[in-house]
Structure formats: structure tokens, C-alpha cells
Scaffold this active site. Structure first.
Site, PDB file in Angstrom:
ATOM      1  N   SER A  36       0.854  -1.186   0.000  1.00 46.87           N
ATOM      2  CA  SER A  36       0.000   0.000   0.000  1.00 46.87           C
ATOM      3  C   SER A  36       0.887   1.233   0.000  1.00 46.87           C
ATOM      4  O   SER A  36       2.080   1.152   0.329  1.00 46.87           O
ATOM      5  CB  SER A  36      -0.904   0.000   1.250  1.00 46.87           C
ATOM      6  OG  SER A  36      -1.546   1.247   1.407  1.00 46.87           O
ATOM      7  N   TYR A  88      -2.192  -0.594  10.816  1.00 51.39           N
ATOM      8  CA  TYR A  88      -2.133  -0.946   9.393  1.00 51.39           C
ATOM      9  C   TYR A  88      -0.804  -0.542   8.779  1.00 51.39           C
ATOM     10  O   TYR A  88      -0.190  -1.311   8.032  1.00 51.39           O
ATOM     11  CB  TYR A  88      -3.283  -0.261   8.665  1.00 51.39           C
ATOM     12  CG  TYR A  88      -3.404  -0.614   7.197  1.00 51.39           C
ATOM     13  CD1 TYR A  88      -3.864  -1.865   6.810  1.00 51.39           C
ATOM     14  CD2 TYR A  88      -3.076   0.301   6.207  1.00 51.39           C
ATOM     15  CE1 TYR A  88      -3.994  -2.194   5.467  1.00 51.39           C
ATOM     16  CE2 TYR A  88      -3.200  -0.011   4.868  1.00 51.39           C
ATOM     17  CZ  TYR A  88      -3.661  -1.264   4.488  1.00 51.39           C
ATOM     18  OH  TYR A  88      -3.782  -1.577   3.157  1.00 51.39           O
TER      19      TYR A  88
END
Length: 434
Positions: A267, A280
């Protein structure tokens, strides 16, 4: 533009086709027909797939996918062309200073050849015949859509689902061909992974290989560091980090024999830290490091390790559902000490939870750019190490955060509303405490 079957035989080697392309490009350029040449190049090397279908995610997101592997212009390709342009400038300047060649002759010629060569090589694809791909996290989101794309491209697909009897798995069974196999696969359960590996070996026909593993399964969580319970950090890391490692170690022997590739879904959060997203963020930073290490180790085996870095696609994947955010909020507030509650205050906490809920429906709703990057990672003969699937905002934000001084990048991106308002509330609470 008339086709040239005699000059572009399908059985030519890659090097031979490359030489033909460069020669013909220069010829067409001198005649002012470079655009026609590009059309010919796309038709010859892109292997366009005209199949277009409307796909509905189990989450309710509807979008249109076009199953083709033709070259689509991206920020990655822009960077590559600009890089070769800079190299060409330096080379032209050096030769000009040495008095060997004119700068105006060397620069455009070198840039044309190097930039054109990089684009041509990046457009070459592998055949799907005799190749299988394993994708994890196919219940919803990227994985569910990508499994169907691979199926339509002719690959044998093993779609790992957390719930093999769930809506997403049944959707794949309905929409997929006989080449698509749904596997029960909890990436945190080694027993299920071992059983899935045996199923893959059993279902692979004679002469087929496991060409690619796509580690897509993931979990998200939010909250400031003082709020998030340790078991939440462990839960997210168990899926996003240790799950990726476990799946990779389980299937790596098959991938090594096929000289295939590992595609890890990272990501932009693996390159840019963001407050209130540490559970995350840390897992995606870990995947970046793990992938780089694995890539170096697998070079000797001819196995490619590739990262795909999407930006914010919360609205498309529903990874941060509002119900999930509410449950996390209740869990965090309940697990905080009285001291932490008093320091931050309920108003500040509720404001941030409300902000997180608004962000749950933010970002891109169309997953096409990510699915295209994933497709290139699996199908290109010379894949990139990293594919960036994000818009102009995140393109420049990533460059700014990585290359600018921290005080400047923080000023540009961290103090924007509503985070500025939250910061002011926190400062006010601290002043009262003092």
C-alpha cells in the site's frame, strides 16, 4: 497501417522482435507516422482482450472491467521515460563537452531509443497456457475481482477464501469457468495452508505449473497508539505480515520450480506513515521490507518478487466498514486506562471516530487501476519491482514525504483540516491538564 506478417513473425525471438520494432519505429518516425506505428505495436504485442463485463462485488460495488493486457499509460511509465530522459541529457552533455557529438543529435536519439526500448520491454507478456495463479483474500475486494480477471485471461486460478461457503466464494463459482477453483484458506491457519497446498498439487494437470502467488488477504485497523490494544496490533499483523510469510513459505517450492513470481499487495501506507493508522501502517512497512529481502534471495532461482502499492480504495473494497470502525471504537475506549481517557477526553475521541467513519467511504471507487497493476505484475515478461496504483495527489505526496525534509512534508500534508482541528483540540486538552 497495413500489417507486416513477413517482418513480424509470431515465432520470432524477443530480441528479434525488439530489433524489428526499433528499426520500424525510426522508419515510421522519419515519415511522420509514429502514431500509426504505436497502433500497430499495440495490436501486435498487447494481445488485446475485447471481453468487457459488468462485475458486481459482493459488497455491492459495481464497475466495468475490461479484460485486456494492452499497455495503459501510468505514473510508473512516466517516471521511467523521465528517468531515461535525464540519463540522455547527461550522456549528451558529456559527449558534447568532449567534442564527440552534438548535444542536439545525441539527446533526442538516445532518449528515443532508451525510452522506447523500456516501454517495449515492459509491454511484452507471457502466455497463460500451462500456468496457474493462487490468490488469497478472494472473498471480496481486489482478490474477488482479480480472480475472475485471471480466469478470463486463460490462467488456472486458485482462489483462497476465508469462508469457502460464503457469498464471495459462491460468486466466484457462478461467474468463473471450470479453471477457477475455490479453496478454503485462512492465512493464519497453517493446517489450512498445508491442505490447500495439497489441493493445488492435486488439481494441477500434468504439464501445468504454479506460476504466481498473489498475497492479497489483508485487515485494517485505526486508532492512536495509546488507544489501540496490543491484541489489535497482533491481530492485524497476524494476517497482514505473518499470514503473507506463511503462505509464501508454503507455496514457494512450487514457485521456484516454475521460476514464477510472488506478488505482494502492499500500500502507499507502506511508504508513508499516517497518524491514527499505525496498526495498518506498520504491517505494510513490514511487507515492503520482507518483499525486498525475498526478492534478493529469489534472484538465484529466477523467481520475481513484486509489490503492488494502491492508494486509498476504502470506498471500493469496504476494508474500513463503518460497523467495523464502531466496534473498534468501543473496544478501544473500553480498554483505555482512566488516565488516558482523561488526558484525551471523550469529545476528542468521538471526533476522531466520526472522522474515521467519514473516511471509510473515501478514496477511489473504481478498482481498475489496481486490477491493471496486479494484472501486469502477473502477466508481464519483465515486471517492475513496484507498481504504484494511485492518483496524482498520492503520486506527489509519496515523493514529498520520501524526499523532502520531514518538517516540510508534515507542514504540507499533516496539518490540513480536519486533522488540524483535532490537533488543536488535543493541545487544548493538554493545556487544561497542565
Amino acid at each position: 497501417m497495413a500489417p507486416r506478417p513477413a517482418r513480424y513473425p509470431q515465432q520470432d525471438s524477443s530480441a528479434g522482435r525488439y530489433i524489428y520494432c526499433i528499426t520500424d519505429f525510426l522508419h515510421q518516425l522519419t515519415e511522420g507516422r509514429a502514431g500509426e506505428f504505436y497502433e500497430m505495436l499495440s495490436a501486435r504485442y498487447a494481445h488485446q482482450y475485447k471481453t468487457t463485463y459488468k462485475h458486481q462485488q459482493p459488497t455491492g460495488v459495481v464497475f466495468t472491467l475490461s479484460c485486456r493486457t494492452r499497455m495503459i499509460w501510468t505514473y510508473d511509465k512516466t517516471e521511467e521515460v523521465v528517468f531515461w530522459g535525464c540519463v540522455s541529457v547527461l550522456l549528451a552533455a558529456l559527449l558534447h563537452v568532449l567534442g564527440l557529438c552534438s548535444w542536439w543529435t545525441v539527446f533526442p536519439t538516445t532518449w528515443l531509443l532508451s525510452g522506447g526500448a523500456s516501454l517495449i520491454l515492459s509491454s511484452l507478456t507471457v502466455s497463460s497456457s500451462g500456468k496457474a495463479v493462487l490468490v488469497t483474500g478472494c472473498d471480496t475486494g481486489f482478490g474477488n475481482s482479480f480472480a475472475l480477471i485471471l480466469d478470463r485471461l486463460g490462467f488456472r486460478v486458485f482462489a483462497g477464501c476465508l469462508h469457502a461457503g460464503g457469498e464471495g466464494a459462491n460468486h466466484l463459482r457462478r461467474e468463473g469457468s471450470s479453471r477457477l477453483h475455490v479453496l478454503q484458506m485462512d492465512v493464519t491457519n497453517q493446517e489450512q495452508l498445508d491442505k490447500a497446498a495439497q489441493e493445488v498439487k492435486h488439481l494441477l494437470p500434468e504439464g501445468e505449473v504454479l506460476w504466481s502467488l498473489v498475497n492479497n488477504a489483508g485487515l485494517s485497523a485505526f486508532g492512536e497508539v495509546e488507544w489501540v490494544p496490543l491484541n489489535t496490533y497482533r491481530k492485524v499483523a497476524e494476517v497482514n505480515v505473518f499470514g503473507v510469510i506463511s503462505v509464501t513459505k508454503t507455496f514457494l517450492p512450487l514457485l521456484r520450480r516454475a521460476r514464477g513470481r510472488v506478488v505482494n499487495m502492499s500500500s502507499v501506507a507502506g511508504t508513508i506513515g499516517r497518524g491514527v493508522m499505525s496498526p495498518y501502517n506498520l504491517t505494510k512497512f513490514a511487507i515492503e521490507g520482507f518483499s525486498d529481502c525475498l526478492r534478493q534471495e529469489m534472484m538465484a532461482w529466477g523467481v520475481s518478487v513484486i509489490l503492488v502499492e494502491p492508494s486509498n480504495f476504502s470506498a471500493a473494497t469496504n476494508i474500513n466498514a463503518q460497523q467495523w470502525i464502531s466496534e473498534q471504537g468501543d473496544q478501544m475506549w473500553g480498554s483505555m486506562s482512566e488516565e488516558v481517557r482523561a488526558d484525551y477526553g471523550k469529545d476528542y475521541f468521538d471526533t476522531l471516530v466520526k472522522f474515521a467513519k467519514t473516511q471509510a467511504n473515501s478514496g477511489e471507487k473504481d478498482m481498475t487501476s489496481v486490477l491493471h497493476a496486479m494484472t501486469e505484475a502477473v502477466t508481464k515478461r519483465y515486471p517492475r519491482v513496484r507498481y504504484h496504483a494511485f492518483d496524482c495527489y498520492y503520486f506527489f505526496k509519496q515523493k514529498a514525504v520520501i524526499h523532502l525534509p520531514e518538517w516540510l512534508s508534515d507542514l504540507l500534508y499533516i496539518t490540513r483540516p480536519p486533522l488540524r482541528q483535532l490537533s488543536q483540540q488535543k493541545t487544548t486538552a493538554q493545556t487544561k491538564l497542565d
